[in-house]
Design a protein around this motif. Structure first.
Motif, PDB file in Angstrom:
ATOM      1  N   GLY A 278      27.848  79.315  82.222  1.00 48.51           N
ATOM      2  CA  GLY A 278      26.693  78.118  81.558  1.00 48.51           C
ATOM      3  C   GLY A 278      25.625  79.332  81.708  1.00 48.51           C
ATOM      4  O   GLY A 278      24.803  79.411  82.900  1.00 48.51           O
ATOM      5  N   HIS A 279      24.726  78.973  81.284  1.00 50.23           N
ATOM      6  CA  HIS A 279      23.512  79.962  81.521  1.00 50.23           C
ATOM      7  C   HIS A 279      21.965  78.351  80.478  1.00 50.23           C
ATOM      8  O   HIS A 279      22.740  77.911  79.475  1.00 50.23           O
ATOM      9  N   ALA A 280      20.933  78.361  81.247  1.00 54.84           N
ATOM     10  CA  ALA A 280      19.793  77.264  80.534  1.00 54.84           C
ATOM     11  C   ALA A 280      18.816  78.312  80.404  1.00 54.84           C
ATOM     12  O   ALA A 280      18.677  79.329  81.097  1.00 54.84           O
ATOM     13  N   ASP A 291      22.609  72.312  86.996  1.00 55.22           N
ATOM     14  CA  ASP A 291      23.649  71.267  87.292  1.00 55.22           C
ATOM     15  C   ASP A 291      24.035  70.974  84.672  1.00 55.22           C
ATOM     16  O   ASP A 291      25.029  71.433  84.990  1.00 55.22           O
ATOM     17  N   LEU A 292      22.862  71.502  84.487  1.00 60.63           N
ATOM     18  CA  LEU A 292      22.517  71.673  83.316  1.00 60.63           C
ATOM     19  C   LEU A 292      23.792  73.007  82.247  1.00 60.63           C
ATOM     20  O   LEU A 292      24.596  72.918  81.698  1.00 60.63           O
ATOM     21  N   SER A 293      23.854  73.821  82.890  1.00 63.22           N
ATOM     22  CA  SER A 293      24.741  75.017  82.860  1.00 63.22           C
ATOM     23  C   SER A 293      25.587  75.114  83.263  1.00 63.22           C
ATOM     24  O   SER A 293      26.942  74.922  82.436  1.00 63.22           O
ATOM     25  N   GLU A 294      26.359  73.905  84.344  1.00 63.87           N
ATOM     26  CA  GLU A 294      27.594  73.948  84.599  1.00 63.87           C
ATOM     27  C   GLU A 294      28.493  73.278  83.720  1.00 63.87           C
ATOM     28  O   GLU A 294      28.811  73.413  83.374  1.00 63.87           O
ATOM     29  N   GLY A 319      28.087  77.666  86.699  1.00 64.41           N
ATOM     30  CA  GLY A 319      26.833  78.052  85.968  1.00 64.41           C
ATOM     31  C   GLY A 319      25.975  78.891  86.910  1.00 64.41           C
ATOM     32  O   GLY A 319      26.265  78.508  87.970  1.00 64.41           O
ATOM     33  N   TYR A 320      25.228  79.831  85.904  1.00 63.19           N
ATOM     34  CA  TYR A 320      24.104  80.982  86.750  1.00 63.19           C
ATOM     35  C   TYR A 320      22.597  79.670  86.746  1.00 63.19           C
ATOM     36  O   TYR A 320      21.398  80.072  86.547  1.00 63.19           O
ATOM     37  N   GLY A 321      22.675  78.155  86.165  1.00 60.54           N
ATOM     38  CA  GLY A 321      21.465  77.786  86.056  1.00 60.54           C
ATOM     39  C   GLY A 321      20.146  79.079  84.939  1.00 60.54           C
ATOM     40  O   GLY A 321      20.409  79.066  83.793  1.00 60.54           O
ATOM     41  N   ARG A 340      23.181  78.834  76.816  1.00 57.53           N
ATOM     42  CA  ARG A 340      24.385  79.190  76.295  1.00 57.53           C
ATOM     43  C   ARG A 340      25.677  79.504  76.853  1.00 57.53           C
ATOM     44  O   ARG A 340      24.918  78.846  78.054  1.00 57.53           O
ATOM     45  N   ILE A 341      26.675  79.932  76.826  1.00 59.80           N
ATOM     46  CA  ILE A 341      27.738  80.103  76.799  1.00 59.80           C
ATOM     47  C   ILE A 341      28.306  81.452  77.005  1.00 59.80           C
ATOM     48  O   ILE A 341      28.034  81.486  75.835  1.00 59.80           O
TER      49      ILE A 341
END
Length: 362
Positions: A278-280, A291-294, A319-321, A340-341
């Motif tokens: 997961g990415h932001a 947290d949002l990317s996770e 998650g990669y933030g 994105r993911i």
């Protein structure tokens, strides 16, 4: 209406160019022959058409309401191409007045695929009572063999001219005659049978039946000395990208189809596991984006598990933030791409080696 004509012309030309470039790599589904057929169909006239009766204009019925019946004559060549001419008599249905007559005739160039589908492009002349026009006509159809010489066809045609665009939906029954088969008179060059072999080769794979350990090998497969398909390893790689709205971990329904593709591959290859990353975007605090990317990675995992029945044990998330942006900037263009993911499935599978794969240098 004119825009539709331009699009139809461009698409039809592109289809034919693609077919011409691949014709040399294709084999015909049947032998060269001439055929004669009877046709029955319905014409959907352009909404702009009308008929003038005693200085009063009457519209034609909407939809496929004009009955057409006629004859066709064609010749199919040994490489899947054919040329066809046809003539249809039209019973035109007029709103508020007595019905009248018209006709439609033309010539098509058609290309037949192995699965019975054919595409065509041709010229057509259609007359609705006193109104006659020349059209460019595109055809999509399906041919179903019925016995050795008979076949039934169902087809849809779209024809366009400077004034009108019409559609046709019809059936035909055709009888083939004058067969000429190069396959039955010439030896197979790739795998000629030894001179001492006189046994029949039922599946035409180049190995006589008395030595064939794998009867009914599909056409186009490369076989070994015993007539069995040669198997090779083929790499499979599938990448999934799902984008998210701002500050959201909800998976939008328009990505379900892409996720389902990945799920189908995972069901076919039960030994494969994947990681969803997961990415932001670059907006906001690091901790919040981590947290949002996770949560985004977990959301896609839940879709795979709950909607497409993939075991949770085969999916890891991370998650990669905002540490791995696709575009390293904050902008209206970059932000949606960074939210994105990403997930990648990579494996190999054993598949039959085909003649086309050999031609492509496998």
């Amino acid at each position: 209406m004119r825009t539709c004509f331009v699009k139809t012309t461009a698409v039809s030309a592109a289809v034919l160019m693609g077919l011409i470039s691949t014709a040399a790599l294709s084999q015909s589904q049947s032998d060269e022959h001439t055929y004669f057929g009877v046709r029955l169909g319905l014409m959907n006239s352009d909404s702009d058409r009308f008929i003038n009766i005693d200085d009063v204009g009457f519209d034609y019925d909407d939809g496929f309401s004009h009955l057409g019946y006629g004859l066709q004559l064609g010749h199919r060549f040994g490489n899947g191409w054919e040329i066809r001419s046809y003539y249809d008599r039209l019973n035109t249905d007029v709103v508020g007045a007595s019905d009248d007559n018209g006709h439609s005739y033309g010539v098509d160039g058609l290309y037949n695929f192995r699965n019975g589908i054919y595409l065509g492009l041709g010229a057509n002349h259609t007359s609705f009572n006193d109104a006659s026009d020349r059209f460019l006509r595109g055809t999509l159809g399906y041919s179903l063999p019925i016995g050795e010489r008979w076949n039934a066809r169902v087809e849809y045609a779209y024809q366009s001219a400077s004034d009108f665009d019409d559609q046709y939906l019809g059936l035909s029954m055709n009888y083939a005659f004058g067969f000429r088969s190069a396959e039955r008179t010439e030896p197979r060059p790739a795998q000629p049978a030894p001179a001492q072999e006189t046994s029949r080769d039922s599946d035409r794979d180049g190995v006589p039946d008395n030595r064939d350990q794998c009867p009914n090998t599909p056409r186009g497969h490369v076989v070994d000395d015993e007539g069995c398909s040669v198997m090779v390893e083929q790499n499979i790689r599938h990448e999934l990208i799902v984008n998210f709205e701002f500050d959201s971990a909800d998976v939008r329904s328009r990505f379900y189809g892409d996720i389902e593709e990945l799920g189908a591959l995972m069901r076919d290859h039960e030994d494969v596991s994947i990681e969803i990353g997961g990415h932001a975007d670059l907006i906001g605090p690091d901790d919040y984006n981590q947290d949002l990317s996770e949560r985004r990675a977990e959301a896609v995992k839940q879709v795979l598990v709950e909607r497409f029945d993939i075991s949770a044990d085969r999916i890891s998330t991370r998650g990669y933030g905002k540490r791995r942006p696709v575009v390293d900037e904050i902008s209206l263009e970059a932000n949606p791409r960074n939210r994105r993911i990403e997930a990648t499935l990579s494996t190999t599978e054993e598949v039959p080696l085909t003649e086309e794969m050999q031609r492509r240098g496998y």
